[in-house]
Design a protein around this motif. Structure first.
Motif, PDB file in Angstrom:
ATOM      1  N   GLU A 118       0.847  -1.189   0.000  1.00 36.67           N
ATOM      2  CA  GLU A 118       0.000   0.000   0.000  1.00 36.67           C
ATOM      3  C   GLU A 118       0.882   1.239   0.000  1.00 36.67           C
ATOM      4  O   GLU A 118       1.903   1.295   0.700  1.00 36.67           O
ATOM      5  CB  GLU A 118      -0.914   0.002   1.222  1.00 36.67           C
ATOM      6  CG  GLU A 118      -1.933   1.128   1.221  1.00 36.67           C
ATOM      7  CD  GLU A 118      -2.971   0.984   2.318  1.00 36.67           C
ATOM      8  OE1 GLU A 118      -3.654   1.981   2.604  1.00 36.67           O
ATOM      9  OE2 GLU A 118      -3.088  -0.126   2.880  1.00 36.67           O
ATOM     10  N   LEU A 119       0.504   2.224  -0.784  1.00 33.16           N
ATOM     11  CA  LEU A 119       1.252   3.475  -0.871  1.00 33.16           C
ATOM     12  C   LEU A 119       0.540   4.520  -0.018  1.00 33.16           C
ATOM     13  O   LEU A 119      -0.636   4.785  -0.221  1.00 33.16           O
ATOM     14  CB  LEU A 119       1.326   3.959  -2.320  1.00 33.16           C
ATOM     15  CG  LEU A 119       1.846   2.951  -3.351  1.00 33.16           C
ATOM     16  CD1 LEU A 119       1.793   3.569  -4.738  1.00 33.16           C
ATOM     17  CD2 LEU A 119       3.258   2.502  -3.012  1.00 33.16           C
ATOM     18  N   ARG A 120       1.277   5.091   0.904  1.00 31.58           N
ATOM     19  CA  ARG A 120       0.735   6.147   1.747  1.00 31.58           C
ATOM     20  C   ARG A 120       1.252   7.487   1.261  1.00 31.58           C
ATOM     21  O   ARG A 120       2.397   7.830   1.473  1.00 31.58           O
ATOM     22  CB  ARG A 120       1.143   5.919   3.209  1.00 31.58           C
ATOM     23  CG  ARG A 120       0.494   4.708   3.844  1.00 31.58           C
ATOM     24  CD  ARG A 120      -0.979   4.971   4.109  1.00 31.58           C
ATOM     25  NE  ARG A 120      -1.619   3.842   4.776  1.00 31.58           N
ATOM     26  CZ  ARG A 120      -2.874   3.870   5.217  1.00 31.58           C
ATOM     27  NH1 ARG A 120      -3.597   4.964   5.055  1.00 31.58           N
ATOM     28  NH2 ARG A 120      -3.407   2.809   5.781  1.00 31.58           N
ATOM     29  N   GLY A 121       0.403   8.221   0.579  1.00 34.39           N
ATOM     30  CA  GLY A 121       0.849   9.493   0.049  1.00 34.39           C
ATOM     31  C   GLY A 121       1.819   9.270  -1.100  1.00 34.39           C
ATOM     32  O   GLY A 121       1.756   8.287  -1.818  1.00 34.39           O
ATOM     33  N   THR A 122       2.740  10.208  -1.259  1.00 34.25           N
ATOM     34  CA  THR A 122       3.739  10.085  -2.310  1.00 34.25           C
ATOM     35  C   THR A 122       4.854   9.179  -1.811  1.00 34.25           C
ATOM     36  O   THR A 122       5.529   9.476  -0.837  1.00 34.25           O
ATOM     37  CB  THR A 122       4.305  11.466  -2.686  1.00 34.25           C
ATOM     38  OG1 THR A 122       3.239  12.307  -3.129  1.00 34.25           O
ATOM     39  CG2 THR A 122       5.316  11.338  -3.804  1.00 34.25           C
ATOM     40  N   THR A 123       5.044   8.057  -2.487  1.00 30.30           N
ATOM     41  CA  THR A 123       6.051   7.065  -2.110  1.00 30.30           C
ATOM     42  C   THR A 123       7.104   6.969  -3.199  1.00 30.30           C
ATOM     43  O   THR A 123       6.779   6.776  -4.364  1.00 30.30           O
ATOM     44  CB  THR A 123       5.401   5.678  -1.907  1.00 30.30           C
ATOM     45  OG1 THR A 123       4.387   5.772  -0.900  1.00 30.30           O
ATOM     46  CG2 THR A 123       6.435   4.652  -1.469  1.00 30.30           C
ATOM     47  N   THR A 124       8.364   7.104  -2.824  1.00 27.61           N
ATOM     48  CA  THR A 124       9.445   7.003  -3.804  1.00 27.61           C
ATOM     49  C   THR A 124       9.847   5.540  -3.990  1.00 27.61           C
ATOM     50  O   THR A 124       9.500   4.671  -3.194  1.00 27.61           O
ATOM     51  CB  THR A 124      10.676   7.806  -3.362  1.00 27.61           C
ATOM     52  OG1 THR A 124      11.226   7.210  -2.174  1.00 27.61           O
ATOM     53  CG2 THR A 124      10.306   9.261  -3.094  1.00 27.61           C
ATOM     54  N   PHE A 125      10.621   5.306  -5.039  1.00 28.46           N
ATOM     55  CA  PHE A 125      11.101   3.952  -5.311  1.00 28.46           C
ATOM     56  C   PHE A 125      11.909   3.407  -4.141  1.00 28.46           C
ATOM     57  O   PHE A 125      11.732   2.259  -3.725  1.00 28.46           O
ATOM     58  CB  PHE A 125      11.957   3.951  -6.585  1.00 28.46           C
ATOM     59  CG  PHE A 125      12.660   2.646  -6.821  1.00 28.46           C
ATOM     60  CD1 PHE A 125      11.982   1.547  -7.315  1.00 28.46           C
ATOM     61  CD2 PHE A 125      14.011   2.512  -6.518  1.00 28.46           C
ATOM     62  CE1 PHE A 125      12.632   0.334  -7.501  1.00 28.46           C
ATOM     63  CE2 PHE A 125      14.672   1.304  -6.711  1.00 28.46           C
ATOM     64  CZ  PHE A 125      13.976   0.215  -7.203  1.00 28.46           C
ATOM     65  N   LEU A 126      12.810   4.205  -3.580  1.00 39.38           N
ATOM     66  CA  LEU A 126      13.639   3.733  -2.467  1.00 39.38           C
ATOM     67  C   LEU A 126      12.806   3.427  -1.232  1.00 39.38           C
ATOM     68  O   LEU A 126      13.098   2.491  -0.492  1.00 39.38           O
ATOM     69  CB  LEU A 126      14.718   4.761  -2.130  1.00 39.38           C
ATOM     70  CG  LEU A 126      15.972   4.736  -3.003  1.00 39.38           C
ATOM     71  CD1 LEU A 126      16.948   5.812  -2.547  1.00 39.38           C
ATOM     72  CD2 LEU A 126      16.646   3.373  -2.991  1.00 39.38           C
ATOM     73  N   GLU A 127      11.756   4.201  -1.007  1.00 41.07           N
ATOM     74  CA  GLU A 127      10.883   3.932   0.134  1.00 41.07           C
ATOM     75  C   GLU A 127      10.172   2.590  -0.046  1.00 41.07           C
ATOM     76  O   GLU A 127      10.066   1.810   0.904  1.00 41.07           O
ATOM     77  CB  GLU A 127       9.864   5.066   0.296  1.00 41.07           C
ATOM     78  CG  GLU A 127      10.478   6.356   0.828  1.00 41.07           C
ATOM     79  CD  GLU A 127       9.499   7.511   0.804  1.00 41.07           C
ATOM     80  OE1 GLU A 127       9.557   8.335   1.725  1.00 41.07           O
ATOM     81  OE2 GLU A 127       8.688   7.599  -0.141  1.00 41.07           O
ATOM     82  N   LEU A 128       9.680   2.338  -1.255  1.00 39.51           N
ATOM     83  CA  LEU A 128       9.020   1.060  -1.519  1.00 39.51           C
ATOM     84  C   LEU A 128      10.016  -0.083  -1.424  1.00 39.51           C
ATOM     85  O   LEU A 128       9.710  -1.155  -0.883  1.00 39.51           O
ATOM     86  CB  LEU A 128       8.358   1.084  -2.899  1.00 39.51           C
ATOM     87  CG  LEU A 128       7.602  -0.188  -3.299  1.00 39.51           C
ATOM     88  CD1 LEU A 128       6.464  -0.473  -2.309  1.00 39.51           C
ATOM     89  CD2 LEU A 128       7.056  -0.070  -4.707  1.00 39.51           C
ATOM     90  N   LEU A 129      11.222   0.125  -1.939  1.00 37.01           N
ATOM     91  CA  LEU A 129      12.264  -0.898  -1.867  1.00 37.01           C
ATOM     92  C   LEU A 129      12.599  -1.224  -0.413  1.00 37.01           C
ATOM     93  O   LEU A 129      12.806  -2.385  -0.056  1.00 37.01           O
ATOM     94  CB  LEU A 129      13.512  -0.415  -2.605  1.00 37.01           C
ATOM     95  CG  LEU A 129      14.686  -1.386  -2.696  1.00 37.01           C
ATOM     96  CD1 LEU A 129      14.264  -2.662  -3.426  1.00 37.01           C
ATOM     97  CD2 LEU A 129      15.859  -0.731  -3.417  1.00 37.01           C
ATOM     98  N   SER A 130      12.615  -0.216   0.425  1.00 35.94           N
ATOM     99  CA  SER A 130      12.879  -0.431   1.844  1.00 35.94           C
ATOM    100  C   SER A 130      11.769  -1.255   2.487  1.00 35.94           C
ATOM    101  O   SER A 130      12.025  -2.164   3.290  1.00 35.94           O
ATOM    102  CB  SER A 130      13.018   0.916   2.557  1.00 35.94           C
ATOM    103  OG  SER A 130      13.234   0.736   3.938  1.00 35.94           O
ATOM    104  N   LYS A 131      10.510  -0.962   2.129  1.00 37.76           N
ATOM    105  CA  LYS A 131       9.388  -1.743   2.651  1.00 37.76           C
ATOM    106  C   LYS A 131       9.494  -3.212   2.245  1.00 37.76           C
ATOM    107  O   LYS A 131       9.080  -4.105   2.995  1.00 37.76           O
ATOM    108  CB  LYS A 131       8.059  -1.178   2.130  1.00 37.76           C
ATOM    109  CG  LYS A 131       7.658   0.160   2.722  1.00 37.76           C
ATOM    110  CD  LYS A 131       6.320   0.611   2.143  1.00 37.76           C
ATOM    111  CE  LYS A 131       5.897   1.946   2.706  1.00 37.76           C
ATOM    112  NZ  LYS A 131       4.592   2.393   2.156  1.00 37.76           N
ATOM    113  N   ALA A 132      10.052  -3.442   1.052  1.00 37.88           N
ATOM    114  CA  ALA A 132      10.185  -4.806   0.539  1.00 37.88           C
ATOM    115  C   ALA A 132      11.448  -5.496   1.053  1.00 37.88           C
ATOM    116  O   ALA A 132      11.804  -6.570   0.568  1.00 37.88           O
ATOM    117  CB  ALA A 132      10.174  -4.788  -0.997  1.00 37.88           C
TER     118      ALA A 132
END
Length: 262
Positions: A118-132
């Motif tokens: 799930e994306l909360r607001g504006t999510t960058t690639f690195l933020e998503l990569l960190s979640k993964a």
């Protein structure tokens, strides 16, 4: 190498915080977002409102306000303008996104925890990569983003430039419905008269000289004039004879360094 990327991700946290503050101001309000709105020195106007399907919120005194497609600052300016028109002199409006609408993106391939996020607001690639959970040790140099819009488009992120070199232009904002795939690193093989014959991780721009250096260099018995590459093309093997040291190497190449008999 990219297998050290998780350490670089920690290093980038500081930059992500600063970037996130900026990106949140650029976030476009949409259906389902919940806005908390206050007006300085007017506690009776404090309101929490969810954006409706037609992009509007309800606000005291002025009724329905269309906020779809506006930024946080844009909503504050619009409400200020409406209140100023016969209600309040110089209103100071503050808008905060209390709850973001549900947006999701998928990340697959060489990450520790692939899946739907799930994306909360504006999510960058690195933020998503960190979640993964970050990159696996065998992650390649590229991330492929398939994005739907007016037809499907494809974006390519250069992970080497982003993670190793700190090129934040590669740290794109992820959109609802994006499908991200982290490629697996290719390998090539060096065999024969080298000190450490083995399989090695492929990087774009690798030459025969670099490959031999990675393999520990040549032995005293090596013939530099008869180095050859066994390469697969269209399901068939072909042999490239007497390659030079600056010959580019491709994934799955086998570099053979023969023994010199003279």
């Amino acid at each position: 190498m990219l297998f050290r990327s998780r350490y670089f991700l920690v290093f980038f946290c500081f930059f992500l915080v600063l970037e996130g503050l900026s990106l949140s101001q650029d976030y476009l309000i949409g259906e389902g977002d919940v806005l908390a709105i206050s007006v300085y020195d007017h506690p009776d106007l404090e309101t929490t409102s969810r954006v409706s399907g037609n992009g509007t919120i309800s606000f005291p005194l002025i009724g329905q306000v269309n906020v779809k497609g506006l930024t946080v600052r844009g909503v504050a300016e619009k409400i200020s303008s409406l209140l100023r028109d016969g209600y309040i002199v110089d209103p100071q409006v503050t808008v905060f996104i209390k709850e973001f609408k549900s947006k999701k993106a998928t990340i697959m391939g060489q990450v520790d925890h692939p899946g739907l996020y799930e994306l909360r607001g504006t999510t960058t690639f690195l933020e998503l990569l960190s979640k993964a959970g970050g990159l696996k040790d065998d992650a390649g140099d590229k991330a492929i983003i398939k994005r739907k819009g007016a037809g499907e488009s494809v974006l390519t992120i250069n992970l080497k430039r982003l993670i190793r070199e700190g090129d934040m232009t590669q740290n794109v904002a992820i959109r609802d419905g994006d499908n991200i795939y982290i490629t697996k690193a290719g390998v090539f093989y060096v065999t024969g008269e080298v000190k450490k014959p083995d399989a090695y991780r492929y990087e774009e721009g690798t030459t025969v000289l670099k490959a031999i250096t990675m393999a520990g260099g040549l032995t005293d018995k090596a013939s530099t004039s008869k180095i050859r590459i066994i390469r697969k093309a269209n399901g068939k093997e072909k042999v490239i004879e007497r390659v030079s040291m600056d010959e580019p190497v491709l994934p799955d190449d086998i570099i053979v360094v023969p023994e010199s008999f003279f």
